[in-house]
Design a protein around this motif. Structure first.
Motif, short mmCIF file in Angstrom:
data_model
loop_
_atom_site.label_atom_id
_atom_site.label_comp_id
_atom_site.label_asym_id
_atom_site.label_seq_id
_atom_site.Cartn_x
_atom_site.Cartn_y
_atom_site.Cartn_z
N ARG A 73 67.61 30.66 46.00
CA ARG A 73 68.83 30.07 46.53
C ARG A 73 68.63 29.67 47.98
NH1 ARG A 73 73.83 30.23 44.58
NH2 ARG A 73 73.22 31.82 43.07
N MET A 74 69.11 28.50 48.35
CA MET A 74 69.08 28.04 49.72
C MET A 74 70.52 27.81 50.17
SD MET A 74 66.87 24.99 51.48
CE MET A 74 67.49 23.63 50.51
N LEU A 75 70.80 28.17 51.39
CA LEU A 75 72.13 27.98 51.94
C LEU A 75 72.05 27.03 53.15
CD1 LEU A 75 73.28 31.72 51.96
CD2 LEU A 75 73.72 30.00 50.21
N SER A 76 73.16 26.40 53.44
CA SER A 76 73.19 25.56 54.64
C SER A 76 74.56 25.67 55.29
CB SER A 76 72.90 24.10 54.31
OG SER A 76 74.01 23.49 53.68
N SER A 110 71.62 16.99 46.99
CA SER A 110 70.20 17.23 46.73
C SER A 110 69.49 17.29 48.07
CB SER A 110 69.65 16.08 45.88
OG SER A 110 68.25 16.07 45.90
N VAL A 111 68.67 18.32 48.25
CA VAL A 111 68.00 18.53 49.53
C VAL A 111 66.53 18.82 49.30
CG1 VAL A 111 67.85 20.02 51.57
CG2 VAL A 111 70.08 19.51 50.58
N ILE A 112 65.67 18.17 50.06
CA ILE A 112 64.27 18.59 50.13
C ILE A 112 63.91 18.67 51.61
CG2 ILE A 112 63.49 16.22 49.77
CD1 ILE A 112 60.88 17.41 48.61
N ASP A 113 63.42 19.83 52.01
CA ASP A 113 62.98 20.06 53.38
C ASP A 113 61.61 20.71 53.29
OD1 ASP A 113 62.44 21.36 55.92
OD2 ASP A 113 64.56 21.08 56.41
N TYR A 144 72.54 25.93 47.25
CA TYR A 144 71.64 25.17 46.38
C TYR A 144 70.68 26.10 45.63
CZ TYR A 144 72.89 22.25 50.41
OH TYR A 144 73.56 21.63 51.44
N LEU A 145 70.18 25.59 44.51
CA LEU A 145 69.15 26.31 43.74
C LEU A 145 67.93 25.43 43.57
CD1 LEU A 145 71.31 27.93 40.90
CD2 LEU A 145 70.26 29.09 42.85
N ASN A 146 66.77 26.07 43.42
CA ASN A 146 65.54 25.32 43.17
C ASN A 146 65.51 24.87 41.71
OD1 ASN A 146 65.11 27.81 41.97
ND2 ASN A 146 62.98 27.99 42.66
N TYR A 203 66.06 20.96 46.11
CA TYR A 203 67.11 21.92 45.82
C TYR A 203 68.40 21.16 45.56
CZ TYR A 203 64.59 26.22 46.93
OH TYR A 203 63.72 27.29 46.91
N ARG A 204 69.15 21.59 44.56
CA ARG A 204 70.39 20.90 44.22
C ARG A 204 71.52 21.91 44.13
NH1 ARG A 204 66.34 17.99 41.68
NH2 ARG A 204 66.45 15.74 42.08
N GLY A 205 72.71 21.47 44.58
CA GLY A 205 73.82 22.41 44.52
C GLY A 205 75.10 21.78 45.01
#
Lengths: 276, 342
Positions: free
Chosen positions: A92-95, A38-41, A84-86, A49-51
């Motif tokens: 979609r967010m990538l890291s 889980s990411v929040i920036d 990740y997805l919202n 965002y979770r993924g």
């Protein structure tokens, strides 16, 4: 991670003539990690965002002179990828991140089969969260260098003829330096040359991280299997921007050469390992 | 054994307390009608850079539009309420983006004459005989004036393309750069042009950004320095005319602000449309995105360029729609006349 029994092999290190009779083999562990994160920036989005996060990990540990019975050092490296997805599942967010750490620990045999360790670590990490659907804030770059503390425990039990070694390792940065853009600063402005307020002194109050590896090492003869759980968290607040991440993962690895808790008859040397 | 267990317990609780104290508070938004409304209002309140400059009472806007929310609304009805609220910002850089519509504040150009007709240009001034490269349309007109039409700063300006164009124009006495209807694009493309008209570094404007959620939490203005094109590229040292209309927005607006400072440049046409805020994008729990101005840009005199750039003194000019349809472009005619008298 205090991960496996050593093997007297070509990777043995002999520093002096006196060391000829002592083997301090490098214990290598290569693992793949898969789990949820889980990411929040808030530079990119005010939403969680979770993924899925996957990583390739390697660690290399050996007993450390001049007192190899008590000291060990470890190098560890990893490359991770996140997808990740919202909450609405339409963005979609990538890291991608890379990390390297070097640590030294003092080992304590507190009970038969139980070893505790404590020490320090120097680590560097860099990566980026990328949200392509954003306009002039599509990426949040992360970079930090830190010194910190590591602690661990290793406990061995034997299931018949199969030794199992359970290990737990926690690492926490204590102080360091990290990068973050200012609240509404675009990377275009940074590109133009405005570097003010980008580097920060990191401590638990503004850049808290914790990594915990819990592992079970199973001796399969010439190879050892390492199965475990990893918890990672990060909480950073600087320039009125917040980044919080939580990851729970399964880690599966192999230890080339296997777990060997008894010295082979053909090996003339004393083996000093990092295991209980 | 007791000592060992105490040690383990102490270590665990110390780690737990560190973990708990290190978690920083996150924004909390819920995916309800009211929750999305409050999220949008809060995001603009924290990040939009022109609230105080434009004299917008954002608290009052919240009360006004919250009263329009109903227990049951269609997605379209809800979208219209949020986009009407965003229209209070009167900013062409503000969009609410859903999967069925994108809101857009149009009054910044619809309330003004267009002053441009592409067909008129192509047919009556270029004779359907022109070259195109790197997003530019170019031709020598009236045998002595180099003309470039550049419709979007989203098109990358190739250095070699400009070199070739300027070589073709080498016998021309002046250059016309027509950016009417140019709605903007990449700020980084501005230097592609500007660098050909300067011989030393020059500060063309300033950029600021928000440093916190307060309406006046801004950084010090940071100079935007334009550099001459690298050695080996063709420079242009003769007079330049830039043609503008109200639809020149964002990067095009910034380009005009920069070029107007150069002594050999005249701006002919109408006041540009503004758009001086570099936009960021955030999102709402419902999955809609909101794009809006967060970093204000200033001209070299540190004045906001949000409201547009006027033509050079005495160079204000409008086109009549009927004349345009008949093949007469008054702004381009004025520019040609000026170039011929240089």
């Amino acid at each position: 991670m205090l991960s496996a029994i050593s093997v007297a092999s070509a990777s043995d290190v002999k520093d002096t003539i006196e060391d000829y009779n002592v083997s301090r083999p490098v214990i290598s562990n290569y693992a793949i990690q898969i789990g949820g994160e889980s990411v929040i920036d808030t530079y990119l989005s005010p939403l969680h965002y979770r993924g899925v996060k996957t990583a390739l990990r390697g660690s290399w540990e050996k007993a450390f002179t001049p007192k190899p019975e008590k000291f060990s050092m470890m190098s560890e490296a990893s490359v991770s990828f996140g997808n990740y997805l919202n909450p609405a599942k339409n963005r979609r967010m990538l890291s991608v991140f890379a990390r390297y750490g070097w640590s030294m620990s003092r080992r304590y045999s507190v009970l038969p089969g139980l070893t505790l360790s404590a020490g320090g670590i120097v680590a560097a990490e860099a990566g980026v969260y990328y949200l392509s659907s954003n306009s002039n804030n599509p990426a949040s770059v992360k970079a930090d260098i830190s010194i910190g503390a590591v602690g661990g425990a290793a406990y061995r039990i034997d299931l018949g003829k199969c030794p199992l070694v359970f290990t737990d390792r926690i690492s926490i940065p204590v102080a360091g330096c990290f990068f973050t853009p200012q609240y509404g600063e675009s990377y275009y402005e940074i590109y133009l040359g405005n570097r003010a307020g980008l580097a920060h002194f990191g401590w638990w109050g503004n850049n808290m991280k914790l990594t915990n590896f819990l592992n079970c090492n199973i001796d399969l003869g010439r190879t050892a299997l390492s199965v475990g759980y990893c918890f990672e968290m990060m909480s950073c607040k600087a320039n009125n921007l917040i980044t919080n991440t939580r990851a729970h993962s399964v880690v599966i690895g192999v230890v080339p050469g296997g777990l060997r808790l008894r010295k082979p008859r053909s090996c003339p040397q004393e083996i000093i390992t990092v295991m209980p | 054994m007791k000592k060992f267990l105490s040690y383990i317990s102490l270590s665990f609780f110390m780690t737990l307390s560190l973990f708990m104290s290190g978690c920083h508070d996150e924004p909390e938004y819920v995916n309800t009608g009211l929750g999305n409304f409050e999220a949008l209002w809060d995001i603009i309140d924290r990040h939009y850079c022109y609230l105080d400059e434009k004299g917008i009472d954002w608290d009052e806007v919240r009360v006004k539009y919250r009263a329009r929310l109903k227990e049951t609304m269609t997605a379209k009805e809800f979208f219209d309420i949020l986009s009407d609220m965003l229209d209070e910002l009167q900013d062409g850089h503000v969009n609410l983006i859903s999967d069925f519509e994108v809101s857009y504040y149009r009054a910044w150009w619809t309330d003004y004459p267009q002053n441009f007709n592409l067909r008129t240009l192509q047919q009556y001034y270029l004779g359907f005989d022109y070259a195109q490269v790197s997003g530019m349309t170019y031709k020598i007109i009236d045998e002595e004036i180099g003309y470039i039409y550049y419709p979007s700063f989203a098109s990358y300006i190739s250095s070699s393309a400009l070199d070739n164009i300027f070589l073709i124009f080498s016998d021309c006495k002046a250059l016309i750069i027509d950016i009417r209807n140019n709605g903007g694009g990449l700020l980084s493309n501005i230097n592609g042009f500007v660098g050909r008209f300067i011989t030393e570094d020059f500060t063309g404007g300033y950029l600021m950004h928000k440093t916190g959620p307060g309406h006046n939490d801004f950084s010090e203005p940071y100079p935007v320095v334009y550099k001459p094109a690298p050695r080996g590229h063709v420079m242009w040292e003769k007079p330049v005319v830039v043609l503008t209309n109200r639809s020149c927005f964002s990067s095009a607006n910034d380009f005009v602000s920069v070029m107007k400072q150069l002594p050999q440049v005249k701006i002919i046409g109408a006041r540009t449309g503004g758009g001086g805020g570099l936009p960021f994008t955030y999102e709402l729990p419902i999955g809609w995105s909101v794009r809006f101005s967060t970093s204000p840009m200033l001209d070299a005199e540190m004045k906001s360029i949000e409201y547009g750039i006027d033509p050079s003194p005495g160079m204000s000019c409008d086109c009549n729609d009927e004349d345009l349809a008949a093949g007469k472009d008054a702004i381009l005619d004025r520019a040609i006349e000026y170039c011929k008298t240089i």
